[in-house]
Motif scaffolding. Structure first.
Motif, PDB file in Angstrom:
ATOM      1  N   PHE A  90      -6.119   1.650 -11.022  1.00 14.22           N
ATOM      2  CA  PHE A  90      -7.152   2.070 -10.087  1.00 14.22           C
ATOM      3  C   PHE A  90      -7.425   0.950  -9.100  1.00 14.22           C
ATOM      4  CE2 PHE A  90      -7.704   5.791 -12.510  1.00 14.22           C
ATOM      5  CZ  PHE A  90      -8.537   6.658 -11.796  1.00 14.22           C
ATOM      6  N   SER A  91      -6.901   1.127  -7.906  1.00 13.63           N
ATOM      7  CA  SER A  91      -7.157   0.207  -6.812  1.00 13.63           C
ATOM      8  C   SER A  91      -8.330   0.766  -6.015  1.00 13.63           C
ATOM      9  CB  SER A  91      -5.904   0.054  -5.950  1.00 13.63           C
ATOM     10  OG  SER A  91      -6.110  -0.860  -4.900  1.00 13.63           O
ATOM     11  N   SER A  92      -8.228   0.800  -4.702  1.00 19.18           N
ATOM     12  CA  SER A  92      -9.319   1.309  -3.863  1.00 19.18           C
ATOM     13  C   SER A  92      -8.774   1.561  -2.465  1.00 19.18           C
ATOM     14  CB  SER A  92     -10.466   0.294  -3.804  1.00 19.18           C
ATOM     15  OG  SER A  92     -11.403   0.632  -2.796  1.00 19.18           O
ATOM     16  N   VAL A  93      -9.403   2.495  -1.741  1.00 19.09           N
ATOM     17  CA  VAL A  93      -9.040   2.677  -0.335  1.00 19.09           C
ATOM     18  C   VAL A  93      -9.338   1.409   0.457  1.00 19.09           C
ATOM     19  CG1 VAL A  93      -9.246   5.196  -0.235  1.00 19.09           C
ATOM     20  CG2 VAL A  93     -11.296   3.774   0.092  1.00 19.09           C
ATOM     21  N   LYS A  94     -10.237   0.578  -0.061  1.00 15.10           N
ATOM     22  CA  LYS A  94     -10.577  -0.673   0.620  1.00 15.10           C
ATOM     23  C   LYS A  94      -9.427  -1.681   0.549  1.00 15.10           C
ATOM     24  CE  LYS A  94     -14.762   0.484   1.841  1.00 15.10           C
ATOM     25  NZ  LYS A  94     -15.160   0.645   3.258  1.00 15.10           N
ATOM     26  N   ALA A  95      -8.438  -1.421  -0.290  1.00 15.55           N
ATOM     27  CA  ALA A  95      -7.235  -2.255  -0.302  1.00 15.55           C
ATOM     28  C   ALA A  95      -6.378  -1.976   0.919  1.00 15.55           C
ATOM     29  CB  ALA A  95      -6.424  -1.990  -1.569  1.00 15.55           C
ATOM     30  N   SER A  96      -6.632  -0.844   1.557  1.00 18.22           N
ATOM     31  CA  SER A  96      -5.887  -0.474   2.752  1.00 18.22           C
ATOM     32  C   SER A  96      -6.644  -0.823   4.022  1.00 18.22           C
ATOM     33  CB  SER A  96      -5.573   1.028   2.742  1.00 18.22           C
ATOM     34  OG  SER A  96      -4.831   1.396   3.883  1.00 18.22           O
ATOM     35  N   ALA A  97      -7.921  -0.419   4.083  1.00 13.64           N
ATOM     36  CA  ALA A  97      -8.686  -0.637   5.316  1.00 13.64           C
ATOM     37  C   ALA A  97     -10.178  -0.628   5.046  1.00 13.64           C
ATOM     38  CB  ALA A  97      -8.346   0.427   6.342  1.00 13.64           C
ATOM     39  N   ASP A  98     -10.900  -1.497   5.715  1.00 13.58           N
ATOM     40  CA  ASP A  98     -12.360  -1.524   5.609  1.00 13.58           C
ATOM     41  C   ASP A  98     -12.998  -0.559   6.598  1.00 13.58           C
ATOM     42  OD1 ASP A  98     -13.103  -3.813   3.652  1.00 13.58           O
ATOM     43  OD2 ASP A  98     -11.538  -4.667   4.909  1.00 13.58           O
ATOM     44  N   THR A  99     -12.339  -0.364   7.722  1.00  7.09           N
ATOM     45  CA  THR A  99     -12.780   0.625   8.700  1.00  7.09           C
ATOM     46  C   THR A  99     -11.596   1.517   9.043  1.00  7.09           C
ATOM     47  OG1 THR A  99     -12.279  -0.852  10.563  1.00  7.09           O
ATOM     48  CG2 THR A  99     -14.529  -0.904   9.673  1.00  7.09           C
ATOM     49  N   VAL A 100     -11.894   2.751   9.416  1.00  8.52           N
ATOM     50  CA  VAL A 100     -10.837   3.732   9.628  1.00  8.52           C
ATOM     51  C   VAL A 100     -10.982   4.389  10.993  1.00  8.52           C
ATOM     52  CG1 VAL A 100      -9.845   5.911   8.829  1.00  8.52           C
ATOM     53  CG2 VAL A 100     -10.618   4.216   7.167  1.00  8.52           C
ATOM     54  N   GLU A 101      -9.898   4.402  11.744  1.00  7.81           N
ATOM     55  CA  GLU A 101      -9.816   5.179  12.976  1.00  7.81           C
ATOM     56  C   GLU A 101      -8.971   6.411  12.664  1.00  7.81           C
ATOM     57  OE1 GLU A 101     -11.344   4.581  15.780  1.00  7.81           O
ATOM     58  OE2 GLU A 101     -12.182   2.635  15.212  1.00  7.81           O
ATOM     59  N   GLY A 102      -9.551   7.582  12.821  1.00  4.51           N
ATOM     60  CA  GLY A 102      -8.825   8.795  12.466  1.00  4.51           C
ATOM     61  C   GLY A 102      -8.929   9.061  10.974  1.00  4.51           C
ATOM     62  N   ILE A 103      -7.817   9.422  10.360  1.00  4.24           N
ATOM     63  CA  ILE A 103      -7.780   9.760   8.935  1.00  4.24           C
ATOM     64  C   ILE A 103      -6.841   8.808   8.209  1.00  4.24           C
ATOM     65  CG2 ILE A 103      -7.281  11.557   7.234  1.00  4.24           C
ATOM     66  CD1 ILE A 103      -7.860  13.636   9.414  1.00  4.24           C
ATOM     67  N   LEU A 104      -7.329   8.210   7.148  1.00  2.00           N
ATOM     68  CA  LEU A 104      -6.554   7.226   6.390  1.00  2.00           C
ATOM     69  C   LEU A 104      -5.582   7.918   5.445  1.00  2.00           C
ATOM     70  CD1 LEU A 104      -6.293   4.139   5.700  1.00  2.00           C
ATOM     71  CD2 LEU A 104      -7.898   4.584   3.821  1.00  2.00           C
ATOM     72  N   ASP A 105      -4.299   7.604   5.566  1.00  5.19           N
ATOM     73  CA  ASP A 105      -3.316   8.090   4.598  1.00  5.19           C
ATOM     74  C   ASP A 105      -2.551   6.907   4.006  1.00  5.19           C
ATOM     75  OD1 ASP A 105      -1.361   7.297   6.438  1.00  5.19           O
ATOM     76  OD2 ASP A 105      -1.014   9.329   7.186  1.00  5.19           O
ATOM     77  N   GLU A 106      -1.626   7.207   3.125  1.00  2.95           N
ATOM     78  CA  GLU A 106      -0.931   6.161   2.382  1.00  2.95           C
ATOM     79  C   GLU A 106       0.055   5.367   3.235  1.00  2.95           C
ATOM     80  OE1 GLU A 106      -2.251   9.295  -0.553  1.00  2.95           O
ATOM     81  OE2 GLU A 106      -1.372   9.251   1.461  1.00  2.95           O
ATOM     82  N   ASP A 107       0.392   5.865   4.428  1.00  2.00           N
ATOM     83  CA  ASP A 107       1.324   5.167   5.306  1.00  2.00           C
ATOM     84  C   ASP A 107       0.638   4.122   6.182  1.00  2.00           C
ATOM     85  OD1 ASP A 107       3.533   6.636   4.403  1.00  2.00           O
ATOM     86  OD2 ASP A 107       3.136   8.260   5.824  1.00  2.00           O
ATOM     87  N   HIS A 108      -0.668   4.068   6.116  1.00  4.19           N
ATOM     88  CA  HIS A 108      -1.414   3.092   6.913  1.00  4.19           C
ATOM     89  C   HIS A 108      -1.013   1.672   6.499  1.00  4.19           C
ATOM     90  CE1 HIS A 108      -4.918   0.511   7.894  1.00  4.19           C
ATOM     91  NE2 HIS A 108      -5.049   1.311   8.938  1.00  4.19           N
ATOM     92  N   ILE A 109      -0.786   0.809   7.477  1.00  4.81           N
ATOM     93  CA  ILE A 109      -0.453  -0.588   7.165  1.00  4.81           C
ATOM     94  C   ILE A 109      -1.708  -1.302   6.686  1.00  4.81           C
ATOM     95  CG2 ILE A 109       0.386  -2.775   8.107  1.00  4.81           C
ATOM     96  CD1 ILE A 109       2.006  -1.143  10.126  1.00  4.81           C
ATOM     97  N   SER A 110      -1.684  -1.755   5.460  1.00 12.40           N
ATOM     98  CA  SER A 110      -2.885  -2.333   4.843  1.00 12.40           C
ATOM     99  C   SER A 110      -3.300  -3.628   5.518  1.00 12.40           C
ATOM    100  CB  SER A 110      -2.640  -2.582   3.350  1.00 12.40           C
ATOM    101  OG  SER A 110      -2.432  -1.361   2.677  1.00 12.40           O
ATOM    102  N   ASN A 111      -4.607  -3.730   5.730  1.00 10.43           N
ATOM    103  CA  ASN A 111      -5.169  -4.940   6.322  1.00 10.43           C
ATOM    104  C   ASN A 111      -6.615  -5.124   5.835  1.00 10.43           C
ATOM    105  OD1 ASN A 111      -5.464  -7.226   7.948  1.00 10.43           O
ATOM    106  ND2 ASN A 111      -6.193  -6.019   9.688  1.00 10.43           N
TER     107      ASN A 111
END
Length: 298
Positions: A90-111
């Motif tokens: 169990f990770s978190s969507v926060k491992a990918s992005a703290d803020t989101v433009e549009g809709i966050l999916d698994e292909d988003h480059i994590s930052n």
């Protein structure tokens, strides 16, 4: 099926373990606080234990990496040396992005920007860097905000504001946010455990629909029998007050305003495609209603 589960005493752990027991799964708790040894004859490991995001920012940064990153590495290494087939982290969507433009999916480059998000992301990177035997599966789960009866998070705070009849002055800000009901989380984990055809990978967990803060306040008001008090104060005026709060100490500043009004929409299409389903069992509104009703009994 025998399942080893860490973090069983937390909100998710308590609910998921009770649900899996109802499905005739045998669970064994693994505490990572002191000396521990992985039960190697199990069928799966569900790794829930971790250092949660401290919104008050009082935790030391190194604590996140010690718990979320290093302990996960050690547990995964033990898993690779065992006969256990599945590892669910169990990770978190926060491992990918703290803020989101549009809709966050698994292909988003994590930052990730916070120590919490960074610690989860580093753990993910380590797991993915290891060669996985053909007979094993690795699932990295990125849930968005989880809620359910017994949860004492932000939903409960918002409920108390509405219940007291305090107006919501930010109604002029329109956002879209994703939530995850504990019922949908339980369902998805069960499907992963029971379906051997689901491939290893990173999967976002979120309810099907996005909910705005204004919608959420309307739902709370309706359930509570309290008149909905949404104030459409001009967004420009609110933003000016927030900028003033950046200079002098005030309850509202720019950062807090952003947290209260920003969008964070998360796609769950990948996991639904893997399961070949169209919808999750519980709609976003149904799950929120169930959680909010539980606050009334407290």
């Amino acid at each position: 099926m025998n399942i080893v589960i860490t973090g069983i005493s937390g909100f998710v752990g308590q609910n998921l373990s009770a649900y899996l027991k109802e499905q005739n799964y045998f669970l064994s708790e693994l505490s990572l606080r002191n000396e521990w040894k992985l039960k190697k004859e199990a069928d799966a490991v569900i790794h829930l234990a971790g250092k949660a995001h401290d919104t008050a920012n009082t935790s030391e940064d190194e604590e996140y990496f010690k718990i979320n990153t290093e302990l996960t590495k050690k547990l995964f290494d033990e898993f690779l040396q065992s006969e256990i087939k599945d590892f669910i982290f169990f990770s978190s969507v926060k491992a990918s992005a703290d803020t989101v433009e549009g809709i966050l999916d698994e292909d988003h480059i994590s930052n990730p920007q916070t120590p919490y998000g960074k610690s989860k992301f580093l753990a993910e990177q380590y797991l993915l860097s290891k060669e996985l035997p053909e007979d094993k599966r690795l699932f990295i789960i990125r849930p968005c905000m989880i809620h359910g009866p017994g949860n004492k998070g932000n939903l409960n705070l918002l409920y108390k504001i509405v219940e007291k009849g305090i107006p919501w002055p930010l109604a002029s800000f329109h956002n879209q946010r994703s939530f995850l009901s504990i019922d949908n989380l339980n369902f998805l984990i069960l499907q992963i455990l029971e379906n051997e055809n689901i491939k290893s990978g990173i999967y976002n967990f979120a309810d099907d629909e996005f909910i705005s803060t204004n919608q959420l306040i309307k739902i709370i008001s309706q359930i509570s029998g309290i008149k909905c008090r949404l104030w459409n104060v001009p967004a420009g005026l609110i933003s000016s007050v927030a900028r003033l709060g950046d200079i002098i100490k005030m309850p509202l500043n720019s950062e807090r305003l952003k947290k209260l009004t920003e969008s964070y929409a998360v796609s769950n299409k990948k996991i639904k495609s893997a399961l070949n389903i169209i919808n999750l069992p519980v709609s976003a509104e149904e799950g929120l209603i169930k959680t909010i009703k539980s606050f009334q009994s407290k």
